[in-house]
Design a protein around this motif. Structure first.
Motif, PDB file in Angstrom:
ATOM      1  N   LYS A  59      -1.604  -0.730  -3.906  1.00  7.29           N
ATOM      2  CA  LYS A  59      -0.907   0.537  -3.338  1.00  7.29           C
ATOM      3  C   LYS A  59       0.566   0.394  -3.582  1.00  7.29           C
ATOM      4  O   LYS A  59       1.265  -0.453  -3.772  1.00  7.29           O
ATOM      5  CB  LYS A  59      -0.925   0.372  -1.654  1.00  7.29           C
ATOM      6  CG  LYS A  59      -2.471   0.413  -1.190  1.00  7.29           C
ATOM      7  CD  LYS A  59      -2.415   0.327   0.354  1.00  7.29           C
ATOM      8  CE  LYS A  59      -4.087  -0.184   0.703  1.00  7.29           C
ATOM      9  NZ  LYS A  59      -3.985  -1.061   1.742  1.00  7.29           N
ATOM     10  N   GLU A  60       1.102   1.838  -3.432  1.00  5.44           N
ATOM     11  CA  GLU A  60       2.657   1.905  -3.868  1.00  5.44           C
ATOM     12  C   GLU A  60       3.550   1.078  -2.928  1.00  5.44           C
ATOM     13  O   GLU A  60       4.314   0.337  -3.419  1.00  5.44           O
ATOM     14  CB  GLU A  60       2.860   3.290  -3.495  1.00  5.44           C
ATOM     15  CG  GLU A  60       4.219   3.872  -3.916  1.00  5.44           C
ATOM     16  CD  GLU A  60       4.900   3.272  -5.156  1.00  5.44           C
ATOM     17  OE1 GLU A  60       4.081   3.326  -6.079  1.00  5.44           O
ATOM     18  OE2 GLU A  60       5.985   3.190  -5.231  1.00  5.44           O
ATOM     19  N   THR A  61       3.102   1.062  -1.687  1.00  3.92           N
ATOM     20  CA  THR A  61       3.859   0.116  -0.610  1.00  3.92           C
ATOM     21  C   THR A  61       3.676  -1.218  -1.018  1.00  3.92           C
ATOM     22  O   THR A  61       4.724  -1.979  -0.998  1.00  3.92           O
ATOM     23  CB  THR A  61       3.292   0.396   0.834  1.00  3.92           C
ATOM     24  OG1 THR A  61       2.096   0.264   0.938  1.00  3.92           O
ATOM     25  CG2 THR A  61       3.434   1.555   1.321  1.00  3.92           C
ATOM     26  N   GLN A  62       2.854  -1.818  -1.781  1.00  2.00           N
ATOM     27  CA  GLN A  62       2.592  -3.015  -2.189  1.00  2.00           C
ATOM     28  C   GLN A  62       3.468  -3.415  -3.160  1.00  2.00           C
ATOM     29  O   GLN A  62       4.114  -4.410  -3.357  1.00  2.00           O
ATOM     30  CB  GLN A  62       1.243  -3.601  -2.278  1.00  2.00           C
ATOM     31  CG  GLN A  62       0.319  -3.616  -0.728  1.00  2.00           C
ATOM     32  CD  GLN A  62      -1.241  -3.774  -1.377  1.00  2.00           C
ATOM     33  OE1 GLN A  62      -1.761  -3.095  -2.114  1.00  2.00           O
ATOM     34  NE2 GLN A  62      -1.689  -4.935  -1.036  1.00  2.00           N
ATOM     35  N   GLN A 121     -14.110   1.289   1.260  1.00  2.00           N
ATOM     36  CA  GLN A 121     -13.033   0.400   0.652  1.00  2.00           C
ATOM     37  C   GLN A 121     -13.541  -1.202   0.558  1.00  2.00           C
ATOM     38  O   GLN A 121     -14.574  -1.320   1.290  1.00  2.00           O
ATOM     39  CB  GLN A 121     -11.759   0.226   1.742  1.00  2.00           C
ATOM     40  CG  GLN A 121     -10.851   1.561   1.352  1.00  2.00           C
ATOM     41  CD  GLN A 121      -9.581   1.378   2.056  1.00  2.00           C
ATOM     42  OE1 GLN A 121      -9.486   1.440   3.314  1.00  2.00           O
ATOM     43  NE2 GLN A 121      -8.516   1.291   1.567  1.00  2.00           N
ATOM     44  N   SER A 178      -8.904  -3.094   0.591  1.00  2.00           N
ATOM     45  CA  SER A 178      -8.372  -2.683  -0.585  1.00  2.00           C
ATOM     46  C   SER A 178      -9.026  -1.561  -1.018  1.00  2.00           C
ATOM     47  O   SER A 178     -10.194  -1.229  -0.810  1.00  2.00           O
ATOM     48  CB  SER A 178      -8.270  -3.740  -1.684  1.00  2.00           C
ATOM     49  OG  SER A 178      -7.793  -4.968  -1.253  1.00  2.00           O
ATOM     50  N   ASP A 180      -9.312   2.618  -3.183  1.00  2.00           N
ATOM     51  CA  ASP A 180      -9.284   4.036  -2.786  1.00  2.00           C
ATOM     52  C   ASP A 180     -10.505   4.868  -3.053  1.00  2.00           C
ATOM     53  O   ASP A 180     -10.524   6.076  -3.156  1.00  2.00           O
ATOM     54  CB  ASP A 180      -8.015   4.593  -3.688  1.00  2.00           C
ATOM     55  CG  ASP A 180      -8.520   4.514  -5.102  1.00  2.00           C
ATOM     56  OD1 ASP A 180      -9.522   4.138  -5.670  1.00  2.00           O
ATOM     57  OD2 ASP A 180      -7.832   5.184  -5.937  1.00  2.00           O
TER      58      ASP A 180
END
Ligand SMILES: Cc1cc2nc3c(=O)[nH]c(=O)nc-3n(C[C@H](O)[C@H](O)[C@H](O)COP(=O)(O)OP(=O)(O)OC[C@H]3O[C@@H](n4cnc5c(N)ncnc54)[C@H](O)[C@@H]3O)c2cc1C
Length: 320
Positions: A59-62, A121, A178, A180
């Motif tokens: 993810k972008e945040t990760q 997920q 995890s 999408d």
């Protein structure tokens, strides 16, 4: 050669060696499975930004927090692992075990705290001794139990152990979620294609239920492929759902065996091509055998599905 700093340990990396390989060489207990950046078991955090190639699928945040896949990172300069940032684990107790077919186990786990996830997920499931594998969620976020469909491999370390040895009441450990591959609300009339092989049905089942709960009105094509009839499961339940909801089309397709009512014989890819000519405007979910997932993604794209509307999870096994 660059040095890898892991707590007090300093490892001189070998030519082309990944962070995971180096840590395993020095007998560190790092959860891992597919070694291909898919199962997300070996995620670690660096004190400096890792290359984008070691973060694909996070993810972008990760990514911003410098997480990376240890199996995909082959550093060419010194690297320090941030040991304070090990992903959080939740303990979960085995509530029930049930065979859904000859070789598919349905495992229900009660997490000790609620896991925030979307149906479809996947999670990383760890055994007490560290053995870790990824499994997709067939349950819904507000269910008390997490439901997994596990294909039993003849020599599978985790799957056979879960069928033969794991006991009701025993504890396992979960990381995640995890991926999408899940239903998002917003366009209730959009046609959906849910296609997969074997236990690829687990996430598709979760997505189907999520779509129905959200009041999805567009057509939903659910196509489950298997090598033979023994690989099909949940057939009665899915047939009943299709009978209840006029927008669901439920096809089964077996490579070996004779056709019968609702069961097609032949190659799943050909079946998809002949059944649905255009996938323009269709949101596609594709799960299961990695080669099949790759081919079906390509077919879906060539049949008109937009790349951003294709969501897929390839169930990559760990190397033997
Ligand atoms: C994102 C993701 C999601 C996943 N979701 C699911 C899921 O929902 N359900 C699910 O069942 N699996 C899922 N998997 C696969 C799962 O993580 C494990 O890899 C699988 O359960 C096998 O683990 P194991 O320890 O039993 O086998 P391992 O001990 O890891 O053995 C795998 C190896 O054994 C060999 N092998 C032995 N017997 C067989 C056989 N009969 N057929 C093929 N190879 C064999 C293969 O060479 C393979 O390399 C997922 C994987 C990923 C990456």
């Amino acid at each position: 050669m660059p040095d890898l700093h892991y707590g007090d340990l300093v490892i001189s990396l070998r030519e082309g060696e990944s962070v995971l390989e180096a840590l395993l060489r020095r007998e560190q207990k790092i959860p891992h499975s597919c070694r291909a950046g898919a199962c997300q078991s070996c995620v670690l955090r660096s004190t400096t930004p890792p290359p984008a190639s070691a973060q694909l699928g996070l993810k972008e945040t990760q990514r911003q927090q410098r997480y990376f896949f240890a199996c995909m990172y082959r550093p060419d300069s010194d690297l320090t692992i941030d040991l304070d940032a090990t992903p959080k684990e939740i303990a979960a107790v085995v509530e029930s075990k049930e065979m859904l077919s000859e070789d598919v186990l349905c495992l229900r786990l009660r997490p000790e705290e609620r896991l925030s996830y979307q149906a479809g997920q996947f999670i990383q499931l760890r055994r007490e001794d560290g053995l870790t594998r990824s499994y997709s969620l067939a349950s819904q976020p507000d269910d008390d139990l997490l439901v997994l469909h596990i294909r039993i491999l003849s020599n599978g370390r985790m799957s056979r152990w879960m069928r033969d040895t794991l006991e009701i009441g025993e504890q396992m450990f979960i990381r995640g979620p995890s991926g999408d591959c899940f239903y998002t609300e917003g366009n209730h009339a959009q046609p959906l294609l849910l296609i997969g092989t074997g236990t690829g049905l687990a996430p598709l089942y979760g997505i189907l239920q999520a779509a129905l709960r959200a009041g999805h009105t567009g057509p939903i094509y659910l196509i489950h492929g298997a090598l033979s009839r023994s690989g099909l499961y949940l057939q009665d339940e899915l047939s009943a759902l299709a009978a209840m909801h006029r927008n669901i089309v439920y096809d089964r397709c077996v490579l070996h065996g004779d056709p019968s009512e609702g069961v097609w014989a032949g190659d799943l890819k050909q079946h998809l091509k002949s059944r649905i000519r255009s996938l323009k405007g269709v949101r596609c979910f594709i799960c299961g055998d990695p080669d099949m997932v790759k081919d079906l993604k390509k077919i879906s794209f060539l049949a008109g599905a937009a790349m951003k509307e294709i969501f897929a999870d390839a169930f990559i096994l760990s190397p033997s």
